[in-house]
Scaffold this motif. Sequence first.
Motif, PDB file in Angstrom:
ATOM      1  N   ALA A  63     -57.007  13.755 106.025  1.00 49.57           N
ATOM      2  CA  ALA A  63     -58.314  14.051 107.160  1.00 49.57           C
ATOM      3  C   ALA A  63     -58.861  15.085 106.477  1.00 49.57           C
ATOM      4  O   ALA A  63     -60.142  15.327 107.042  1.00 49.57           O
ATOM      5  CB  ALA A  63     -58.083  13.821 108.506  1.00 49.57           C
ATOM      6  N   LYS A  64     -57.979  16.077 106.249  1.00 48.44           N
ATOM      7  CA  LYS A  64     -58.596  17.286 105.921  1.00 48.44           C
ATOM      8  C   LYS A  64     -59.538  17.414 104.419  1.00 48.44           C
ATOM      9  O   LYS A  64     -59.053  16.549 103.619  1.00 48.44           O
ATOM     10  CB  LYS A  64     -57.524  18.322 105.747  1.00 48.44           C
ATOM     11  CG  LYS A  64     -56.736  18.981 107.059  1.00 48.44           C
ATOM     12  CD  LYS A  64     -55.706  20.110 106.519  1.00 48.44           C
ATOM     13  CE  LYS A  64     -55.272  20.672 107.936  1.00 48.44           C
ATOM     14  NZ  LYS A  64     -54.228  21.758 107.568  1.00 48.44           N
ATOM     15  N   LYS A  65     -60.374  18.045 104.575  1.00 46.54           N
ATOM     16  CA  LYS A  65     -61.251  17.960 103.423  1.00 46.54           C
ATOM     17  C   LYS A  65     -60.894  19.252 102.393  1.00 46.54           C
ATOM     18  O   LYS A  65     -60.456  20.228 103.030  1.00 46.54           O
ATOM     19  CB  LYS A  65     -62.668  18.219 103.658  1.00 46.54           C
ATOM     20  CG  LYS A  65     -63.210  17.017 104.126  1.00 46.54           C
ATOM     21  CD  LYS A  65     -64.806  17.088 104.536  1.00 46.54           C
ATOM     22  CE  LYS A  65     -65.288  15.470 105.031  1.00 46.54           C
ATOM     23  NZ  LYS A  65     -66.891  15.580 105.100  1.00 46.54           N
ATOM     24  N   THR A  66     -61.102  19.225 101.205  1.00 47.23           N
ATOM     25  CA  THR A  66     -60.734  20.322 100.174  1.00 47.23           C
ATOM     26  C   THR A  66     -61.870  21.082  99.890  1.00 47.23           C
ATOM     27  O   THR A  66     -62.973  20.758  99.493  1.00 47.23           O
ATOM     28  CB  THR A  66     -60.256  19.709  98.897  1.00 47.23           C
ATOM     29  OG1 THR A  66     -58.992  18.752  99.339  1.00 47.23           O
ATOM     30  CG2 THR A  66     -59.829  21.024  98.056  1.00 47.23           C
ATOM     31  N   VAL A  67     -61.841  22.441 100.135  1.00 49.36           N
ATOM     32  CA  VAL A  67     -62.732  23.642 100.023  1.00 49.36           C
ATOM     33  C   VAL A  67     -62.237  24.545  99.190  1.00 49.36           C
ATOM     34  O   VAL A  67     -61.469  25.121  99.250  1.00 49.36           O
ATOM     35  CB  VAL A  67     -63.391  24.206 101.503  1.00 49.36           C
ATOM     36  CG1 VAL A  67     -64.434  25.152 101.459  1.00 49.36           C
ATOM     37  CG2 VAL A  67     -64.024  22.933 102.490  1.00 49.36           C
ATOM     38  N   TYR A  68     -63.173  24.794  98.215  1.00 50.95           N
ATOM     39  CA  TYR A  68     -62.772  25.929  97.264  1.00 50.95           C
ATOM     40  C   TYR A  68     -63.338  27.096  97.696  1.00 50.95           C
ATOM     41  O   TYR A  68     -64.631  27.105  98.111  1.00 50.95           O
ATOM     42  CB  TYR A  68     -63.269  25.592  95.970  1.00 50.95           C
ATOM     43  CG  TYR A  68     -62.209  24.947  94.992  1.00 50.95           C
ATOM     44  CD1 TYR A  68     -61.578  25.706  93.933  1.00 50.95           C
ATOM     45  CD2 TYR A  68     -61.882  23.647  95.011  1.00 50.95           C
ATOM     46  CE1 TYR A  68     -60.456  25.196  93.135  1.00 50.95           C
ATOM     47  CE2 TYR A  68     -60.712  22.997  94.457  1.00 50.95           C
ATOM     48  CZ  TYR A  68     -60.093  23.885  93.339  1.00 50.95           C
ATOM     49  OH  TYR A  68     -59.159  23.184  92.785  1.00 50.95           O
ATOM     50  N   ILE A  69     -62.909  28.223  97.634  1.00 48.58           N
ATOM     51  CA  ILE A  69     -63.461  29.785  98.034  1.00 48.58           C
ATOM     52  C   ILE A  69     -63.312  30.343  96.844  1.00 48.58           C
ATOM     53  O   ILE A  69     -62.470  30.633  96.412  1.00 48.58           O
ATOM     54  CB  ILE A  69     -62.672  30.069  99.175  1.00 48.58           C
ATOM     55  CG1 ILE A  69     -62.694  29.647 100.275  1.00 48.58           C
ATOM     56  CG2 ILE A  69     -63.310  31.695  99.380  1.00 48.58           C
ATOM     57  CD1 ILE A  69     -62.150  30.266 101.746  1.00 48.58           C
ATOM     58  N   LEU A  70     -64.757  30.680  96.144  1.00 42.69           N
ATOM     59  CA  LEU A  70     -64.926  31.507  94.889  1.00 42.69           C
ATOM     60  C   LEU A  70     -65.363  32.956  95.444  1.00 42.69           C
ATOM     61  O   LEU A  70     -66.247  33.116  96.260  1.00 42.69           O
ATOM     62  CB  LEU A  70     -65.971  30.628  94.255  1.00 42.69           C
ATOM     63  CG  LEU A  70     -65.715  29.340  93.909  1.00 42.69           C
ATOM     64  CD1 LEU A  70     -66.753  28.690  93.060  1.00 42.69           C
ATOM     65  CD2 LEU A  70     -64.449  29.071  93.148  1.00 42.69           C
ATOM     66  N   ALA A  71     -64.458  33.793  95.050  1.00 39.79           N
ATOM     67  CA  ALA A  71     -64.792  35.161  95.610  1.00 39.79           C
ATOM     68  C   ALA A  71     -65.503  35.938  94.308  1.00 39.79           C
ATOM     69  O   ALA A  71     -65.195  35.913  93.357  1.00 39.79           O
ATOM     70  CB  ALA A  71     -63.359  35.801  95.826  1.00 39.79           C
ATOM     71  N   THR A  72     -66.504  36.702  94.742  1.00 39.07           N
ATOM     72  CA  THR A  72     -67.198  37.688  93.730  1.00 39.07           C
ATOM     73  C   THR A  72     -67.179  39.037  94.248  1.00 39.07           C
ATOM     74  O   THR A  72     -67.772  39.897  93.500  1.00 39.07           O
ATOM     75  CB  THR A  72     -68.483  37.283  93.840  1.00 39.07           C
ATOM     76  OG1 THR A  72     -69.380  37.424  94.859  1.00 39.07           O
ATOM     77  CG2 THR A  72     -68.680  35.689  93.185  1.00 39.07           C
ATOM     78  N   GLY A  73     -66.599  39.433  95.197  1.00 39.64           N
ATOM     79  CA  GLY A  73     -66.583  40.905  95.768  1.00 39.64           C
ATOM     80  C   GLY A  73     -67.215  41.150  97.162  1.00 39.64           C
ATOM     81  O   GLY A  73     -67.440  40.247  97.936  1.00 39.64           O
ATOM     82  N   GLY A  74     -67.952  42.363  96.864  1.00 39.13           N
ATOM     83  CA  GLY A  74     -68.967  42.823  98.227  1.00 39.13           C
ATOM     84  C   GLY A  74     -68.216  43.572  99.144  1.00 39.13           C
ATOM     85  O   GLY A  74     -66.984  43.790  99.022  1.00 39.13           O
ATOM     86  N   THR A  75     -68.961  43.733  99.954  1.00 36.89           N
ATOM     87  CA  THR A  75     -68.540  44.199 101.508  1.00 36.89           C
ATOM     88  C   THR A  75     -67.577  43.454 102.065  1.00 36.89           C
ATOM     89  O   THR A  75     -66.480  44.160 102.694  1.00 36.89           O
ATOM     90  CB  THR A  75     -69.780  44.720 102.280  1.00 36.89           C
ATOM     91  OG1 THR A  75     -70.750  45.431 101.824  1.00 36.89           O
ATOM     92  CG2 THR A  75     -69.364  45.337 103.787  1.00 36.89           C
TER      93      THR A  75
END
Length: 356
Positions: A27-39
């Motif tokens: 039931a869980k959806k797959t989410v990609y977290i793409l990091a670019t930095g920042g505060t």
Amino acid sequence: MNKNSIRKAFSLMLVALFVSVVISAQAKKTVYILATGGTIAGQGATEVTAGYKAGAITVDELLSAVPEIKNIADIKAEQVANIGSQDMNDEVWLKLSKRVNELLSQSDVDGIVITHGTDTQEETAYFLNLTVKSDKPVILVGSMRPSTAISADGPRNIYNSVATAVAPESVGKGVMVVMDDKILGADDLAKTNTLSVGTFENPNYGPLGIVYNGKPIYTRQSVKRHTSNSEFDIMNLNQLPRVEIILSYSNATALFVDAAVKAHVKGIVTAGVGNGNLTTLMQNALEKAVKNHGIAVVRSSRIMTGPTAQWDEVDDDKLNFSASWFINPYRSRVLLMLALTKTKDYKEIQRMFSEY
């Protein structure tokens, strides 16, 4: 109850538990977290210090502050860049957009969350809004306080972003920014305050909605073309045409227009006064830039709200200029760069500024 009955009951309990776990996982959806930095990935010397270094921690360290997101999605994380967003550039944009398109083309990926610095977040969001070829949710998220600050806003913003990305009603909304419990469209995004956690707004159209108790509630649709409906394709591009922004103000001369011409730019966006108006000296120099050098010119305004209209004091058709309407100078630069990958015709460029 005899031993066989106990064993049978225990076995049935284990099967039921296994099925429950499998169903829950499915039931869980797959989410990609793409990091670019920042505060949002920044680190200060103390919890109350004003100074900090942007992009100081990795995506894994960042997500460790929000363990609750694993309850609502299957999370996968990648570090695409780790910079302050004041250093965001075309190379990272192209890399990021290509990766987003690649991931969203996979049937087992349901959405993307991108952690990003707030300084140029509106530009990156708009670029992705024009170059991502999917209706699956793409959310940009940042923070105004570093990860080490008291009451850091990053963890809540990340949780709300993931919750928005997995919601069925988020499909087809275009690229969005989720911060300060607001859902904001990339079509009308602006940073409005240098320090406030509520800095981002949709100043002309209003927010798309809010996040309440971890659930997105939408109050409007995007009014412009976006994502899978966009005509732009960057998958085979390695660079973008150079476009510069030139500010108009009292007593502005042709100085910066002449410098841009000498630098062989392909396009100029003006941040004009009022309804995109320009000094006579600047306007004359821009007219020559179009006629003599084939440079595309788009008029925008330094004013945050209201349109830069085609048919007022400046005769755009006579000058072969285009007007930005509700697109501010920073997003106008993004759209003009992409427009110039397809055409130099000011009428076609004007069409794009009317539709996007």
